[in-house]
Design a protein around this motif. Structure first.
Motif, PDB file in Angstrom:
ATOM      1  N   LYS A   1       0.924  -1.263   0.040  1.00 44.77           N
ATOM      2  CA  LYS A   1       0.087  -0.019   0.149  1.00 44.77           C
ATOM      3  C   LYS A   1       0.846   1.176  -0.188  1.00 44.77           C
ATOM      4  CE  LYS A   1      -4.059  -2.137   0.228  1.00 44.77           C
ATOM      5  NZ  LYS A   1      -4.853  -2.043  -0.699  1.00 44.77           N
ATOM      6  N   VAL A   2       1.860   1.264   0.724  1.00 48.64           N
ATOM      7  CA  VAL A   2       2.648   2.582   1.037  1.00 48.64           C
ATOM      8  C   VAL A   2       3.905   2.504  -0.079  1.00 48.64           C
ATOM      9  CG1 VAL A   2       4.190   4.066   2.605  1.00 48.64           C
ATOM     10  CG2 VAL A   2       2.186   2.615   3.421  1.00 48.64           C
ATOM     11  N   ARG A   3       4.730   1.415  -0.383  1.00 45.23           N
ATOM     12  CA  ARG A   3       5.498   1.259  -1.170  1.00 45.23           C
ATOM     13  C   ARG A   3       5.311   0.948  -2.494  1.00 45.23           C
ATOM     14  NH1 ARG A   3      11.110   0.947   1.531  1.00 45.23           N
ATOM     15  NH2 ARG A   3      10.877   2.246   3.209  1.00 45.23           N
ATOM     16  N   GLY A   4       4.067   0.321  -2.917  1.00 45.23           N
ATOM     17  CA  GLY A   4       3.790  -0.060  -4.017  1.00 45.23           C
ATOM     18  C   GLY A   4       4.392  -1.246  -4.613  1.00 45.23           C
ATOM     19  N   ARG A   5       4.818  -2.088  -3.775  1.00 43.58           N
ATOM     20  CA  ARG A   5       5.531  -3.272  -4.076  1.00 43.58           C
ATOM     21  C   ARG A   5       4.553  -4.240  -4.475  1.00 43.58           C
ATOM     22  NH1 ARG A   5       9.971  -4.233   0.890  1.00 43.58           N
ATOM     23  NH2 ARG A   5      11.425  -2.539  -0.323  1.00 43.58           N
ATOM     24  N   LYS A   6       5.021  -5.222  -5.543  1.00 40.23           N
ATOM     25  CA  LYS A   6       3.944  -6.394  -6.033  1.00 40.23           C
ATOM     26  C   LYS A   6       3.891  -7.237  -4.784  1.00 40.23           C
ATOM     27  CE  LYS A   6       4.238  -5.532 -10.487  1.00 40.23           C
ATOM     28  NZ  LYS A   6       3.139  -4.356 -10.818  1.00 40.23           N
ATOM     29  N   LYS A   7       2.834  -7.933  -4.577  1.00 38.27           N
ATOM     30  CA  LYS A   7       2.473  -8.843  -3.691  1.00 38.27           C
ATOM     31  C   LYS A   7       3.682  -9.962  -3.551  1.00 38.27           C
ATOM     32  CE  LYS A   7      -1.035 -11.965  -1.919  1.00 38.27           C
ATOM     33  NZ  LYS A   7      -0.068 -12.984  -1.203  1.00 38.27           N
ATOM     34  N   ALA A   8       4.105 -10.534  -4.495  1.00 34.53           N
ATOM     35  CA  ALA A   8       5.167 -11.694  -4.328  1.00 34.53           C
ATOM     36  C   ALA A   8       6.319 -10.931  -3.858  1.00 34.53           C
ATOM     37  CB  ALA A   8       5.527 -12.221  -5.778  1.00 34.53           C
ATOM     38  N   GLU A   9       6.875  -9.671  -4.268  1.00 31.89           N
ATOM     39  CA  GLU A   9       8.161  -9.270  -3.680  1.00 31.89           C
ATOM     40  C   GLU A   9       7.640  -8.873  -2.062  1.00 31.89           C
ATOM     41  OE1 GLU A   9      10.787  -4.998  -4.478  1.00 31.89           O
ATOM     42  OE2 GLU A   9       9.330  -5.534  -5.609  1.00 31.89           O
ATOM     43  N   ALA A  10       6.720  -8.402  -1.916  1.00 37.34           N
ATOM     44  CA  ALA A  10       6.468  -7.970  -0.243  1.00 37.34           C
ATOM     45  C   ALA A  10       6.550  -9.164   0.380  1.00 37.34           C
ATOM     46  CB  ALA A  10       4.946  -7.130  -0.332  1.00 37.34           C
ATOM     47  N   ASP A  11       5.770 -10.171  -0.135  1.00 41.82           N
ATOM     48  CA  ASP A  11       5.732 -11.432   0.869  1.00 41.82           C
ATOM     49  C   ASP A  11       7.309 -11.855   0.974  1.00 41.82           C
ATOM     50  OD1 ASP A  11       3.008 -11.265   0.743  1.00 41.82           O
ATOM     51  OD2 ASP A  11       2.593 -12.672  -0.540  1.00 41.82           O
ATOM     52  N   ARG A  12       7.916 -11.839  -0.152  1.00 40.61           N
ATOM     53  CA  ARG A  12       9.453 -12.485  -0.040  1.00 40.61           C
ATOM     54  C   ARG A  12      10.154 -11.534   0.984  1.00 40.61           C
ATOM     55  NH1 ARG A  12      13.799 -10.465  -1.198  1.00 40.61           N
ATOM     56  NH2 ARG A  12      12.990  -8.639  -2.302  1.00 40.61           N
ATOM     57  N   ARG A  13       9.876 -10.376   0.997  1.00 37.82           N
ATOM     58  CA  ARG A  13      10.538  -9.417   1.963  1.00 37.82           C
ATOM     59  C   ARG A  13       9.877  -9.872   3.255  1.00 37.82           C
ATOM     60  NH1 ARG A  13      14.783  -7.590   4.269  1.00 37.82           N
ATOM     61  NH2 ARG A  13      14.624  -5.411   5.104  1.00 37.82           N
ATOM     62  N   SER A  14       8.640  -9.709   3.325  1.00 34.77           N
ATOM     63  CA  SER A  14       8.197 -10.184   4.797  1.00 34.77           C
ATOM     64  C   SER A  14       8.747 -11.625   5.411  1.00 34.77           C
ATOM     65  CB  SER A  14       6.665 -10.135   4.506  1.00 34.77           C
ATOM     66  OG  SER A  14       6.423  -9.059   4.120  1.00 34.77           O
ATOM     67  N   ARG A  15       8.838 -12.670   4.726  1.00 36.04           N
ATOM     68  CA  ARG A  15       9.510 -13.576   5.024  1.00 36.04           C
ATOM     69  C   ARG A  15      10.803 -13.590   5.604  1.00 36.04           C
ATOM     70  NH1 ARG A  15       5.973 -17.732   4.399  1.00 36.04           N
ATOM     71  NH2 ARG A  15       4.446 -17.742   2.569  1.00 36.04           N
ATOM     72  N   GLU A  16      11.683 -12.677   4.940  1.00 34.00           N
ATOM     73  CA  GLU A  16      13.104 -12.476   5.359  1.00 34.00           C
ATOM     74  C   GLU A  16      12.856 -11.749   6.702  1.00 34.00           C
ATOM     75  OE1 GLU A  16      15.047  -9.938   2.504  1.00 34.00           O
ATOM     76  OE2 GLU A  16      14.951 -11.636   0.968  1.00 34.00           O
ATOM     77  N   LEU A  17      11.862 -10.785   6.961  1.00 35.44           N
ATOM     78  CA  LEU A  17      11.941 -10.101   7.983  1.00 35.44           C
ATOM     79  C   LEU A  17      11.312 -10.932   9.251  1.00 35.44           C
ATOM     80  CD1 LEU A  17      10.487  -6.811   6.478  1.00 35.44           C
ATOM     81  CD2 LEU A  17      12.669  -7.136   7.630  1.00 35.44           C
ATOM     82  N   LEU A  18      10.370 -11.603   8.932  1.00 33.42           N
ATOM     83  CA  LEU A  18       9.840 -12.760   9.875  1.00 33.42           C
ATOM     84  C   LEU A  18      11.065 -13.634  10.474  1.00 33.42           C
ATOM     85  CD1 LEU A  18       6.295 -13.458   8.372  1.00 33.42           C
ATOM     86  CD2 LEU A  18       6.797 -12.078  10.602  1.00 33.42           C
ATOM     87  N   GLU A  19      11.963 -14.179   9.413  1.00 35.60           N
ATOM     88  CA  GLU A  19      12.929 -14.922   9.952  1.00 35.60           C
ATOM     89  C   GLU A  19      13.874 -14.266  10.828  1.00 35.60           C
ATOM     90  OE1 GLU A  19      15.369 -18.180  10.018  1.00 35.60           O
ATOM     91  OE2 GLU A  19      13.491 -18.075   9.073  1.00 35.60           O
ATOM     92  N   ARG A  20      14.241 -12.885  10.620  1.00 37.91           N
ATOM     93  CA  ARG A  20      14.987 -12.017  11.669  1.00 37.91           C
ATOM     94  C   ARG A  20      14.442 -12.184  12.903  1.00 37.91           C
ATOM     95  NH1 ARG A  20      16.632  -6.605   8.980  1.00 37.91           N
ATOM     96  NH2 ARG A  20      17.380  -6.220  11.010  1.00 37.91           N
ATOM     97  N   VAL A  21      13.311 -12.082  13.074  1.00 40.38           N
ATOM     98  CA  VAL A  21      12.647 -11.829  14.321  1.00 40.38           C
ATOM     99  C   VAL A  21      12.110 -13.215  15.227  1.00 40.38           C
ATOM    100  CG1 VAL A  21      12.253  -9.381  14.029  1.00 40.38           C
ATOM    101  CG2 VAL A  21      10.342 -10.996  13.521  1.00 40.38           C
ATOM    102  N   GLY A  22      12.527 -14.343  14.163  1.00 34.05           N
ATOM    103  CA  GLY A  22      12.106 -15.723  14.721  1.00 34.05           C
ATOM    104  C   GLY A  22      10.595 -16.135  14.719  1.00 34.05           C
ATOM    105  N   LEU A  23      10.012 -15.335  13.520  1.00 36.08           N
ATOM    106  CA  LEU A  23       8.512 -15.924  13.361  1.00 36.08           C
ATOM    107  C   LEU A  23       8.441 -16.532  12.016  1.00 36.08           C
ATOM    108  CD1 LEU A  23       6.996 -12.600  15.088  1.00 36.08           C
ATOM    109  CD2 LEU A  23       7.229 -15.096  15.974  1.00 36.08           C
ATOM    110  N   SER A  24       9.192 -16.822  11.490  1.00 32.44           N
ATOM    111  CA  SER A  24       9.075 -17.428  10.091  1.00 32.44           C
ATOM    112  C   SER A  24       7.984 -18.712  10.047  1.00 32.44           C
ATOM    113  CB  SER A  24      10.204 -18.027   9.437  1.00 32.44           C
ATOM    114  OG  SER A  24      10.946 -18.816  10.296  1.00 32.44           O
ATOM    115  N   ALA A  25       7.992 -19.483  11.041  1.00 32.40           N
ATOM    116  CA  ALA A  25       7.166 -20.549  11.497  1.00 32.40           C
ATOM    117  C   ALA A  25       5.673 -20.203  11.479  1.00 32.40           C
ATOM    118  CB  ALA A  25       7.670 -21.411  12.429  1.00 32.40           C
ATOM    119  N   HIS A  26       5.665 -19.041  12.039  1.00 32.54           N
ATOM    120  CA  HIS A  26       4.151 -18.319  12.136  1.00 32.54           C
ATOM    121  C   HIS A  26       3.427 -17.628  11.089  1.00 32.54           C
ATOM    122  CE1 HIS A  26       4.765 -19.686  16.468  1.00 32.54           C
ATOM    123  NE2 HIS A  26       5.973 -19.196  16.200  1.00 32.54           N
ATOM    124  N   ALA A  27       4.159 -17.511   9.943  1.00 35.91           N
ATOM    125  CA  ALA A  27       3.744 -16.713   8.633  1.00 35.91           C
ATOM    126  C   ALA A  27       2.433 -16.843   8.542  1.00 35.91           C
ATOM    127  CB  ALA A  27       4.550 -16.945   7.607  1.00 35.91           C
TER     128      ALA A  27
END
Length: 150
Positions: free
Chosen positions: A109-135
């Motif tokens: 919504k804010v950055r205008g990223r495509k869903k696939a790109e946003a989801d890829r980056r989100s998974r990286e961020l969730l991994e950084r904070v130990g939450l990838s298994a909870h996506a």
């Protein structure tokens, strides 16, 4: 080694009526530096963070970001808010969206990223904070601490 300042506050003051919440605050945060603001309830931590994002006005002093004064309003302020992230005390995740959808939402919504790109980056961020298994979980399926990390 000196670090280039990213955020600078000089003689910042803020009152709520008679209560002097921020009193002559001087603060420099360097690029890449991680800063934790701690203190008792009511000491001005949230007010300080809100002032840096221009969600709260200050009475006196200056705040600059990357050597430039904070914008007062308009598009420049919208750009600032698109670049500055804050975790509010009540984080209010969308209950009907998964963890992944909550993290990806602002990117689309804010950055205008495509869903696939946003989801890829989100998974990286969730991994950084130990939450990838909870996506694929919903906020109600997480602890309070996990919700705040999301």
């Amino acid at each position: 080694m000196a670090v280039d300042p990213l955020i600078e506050l000089r003689d910042v003051n803020k009152h709520f009526g008679e209560l002097h919440v921020l009193q002559d605050i001087d603060l420099t945060v360097g690029k890449g530096e991680v800063v934790v603001v701690i203190g008792p309830s009511g000491s001005g931590k949230s007010t300080l963070c809100r002032a840096i994002n221009r969600l709260e006005t200050i009475e006196s002093g200056t705040i600059s970001l990357d050597g430039q004064p904070l914008p007062e309003e308009g598009r420049a302020l919208a750009r600032l808010r698109a670049e500055v992230g804050m975790v509010f005390q009540s984080f209010n995740l969308f209950a009907h969206k998964t963890v992944l959808e909550n993290v990806s939402l602002a990117q689309t919504k804010v950055r205008g990223r495509k869903k696939a790109e946003a989801d890829r980056r989100s998974r990286e961020l969730l991994e950084r904070v130990g939450l990838s298994a909870h996506a694929d979980k919903y906020p109600a399926q997480l602890s309070g601490g996990q919700q705040q990390r999301v």
